[in-house]
Scaffold this motif. Structure first.
Motif: not given
Length: 84
Positions: A44, A47, A74
């Motif tokens: 994450e 991301d 996220i």
């Protein structure tokens, strides 16, 4: 969207300039995202970095507020994928 960049790749890109070339840099690394959102998994964090890169607006810059907003986005997407 820009390609993800590591600090090593950034250093390589900077080698094309003379060492005394003036510049301005605003650099955030994975640790900064982990500090602002310790609940993120390592994937994450990646991301979140990709989202920050894709949505960066030079008028608002890479502020702590911007990083936190990206970091909040996220896990919100994760919750939407996992219905209760």
């Amino acid at each position: 969207m820009n390609q993800p960049l590591t600090t090593g790749q950034l250093a390589q890109q900077l080698l094309r300039f003379e060492p005394d070339t003036p510049c301005v840099v605003h650099l955030w690394v994975a640790d900064d995202f982990e500090d602002v959102a310790p609940e993120l998994t390592p994937d994450e964090v990646l991301d979140t970095i990709a989202l920050a890169d894709a949505s960066l607006d030079a008028d608002t810059s890479l502020s702590w507020y911007f990083l936190r907003h990206c970091a909040d986005t996220i896990p919100a997407a994760r919750v939407e994928k996992d219905p209760v």
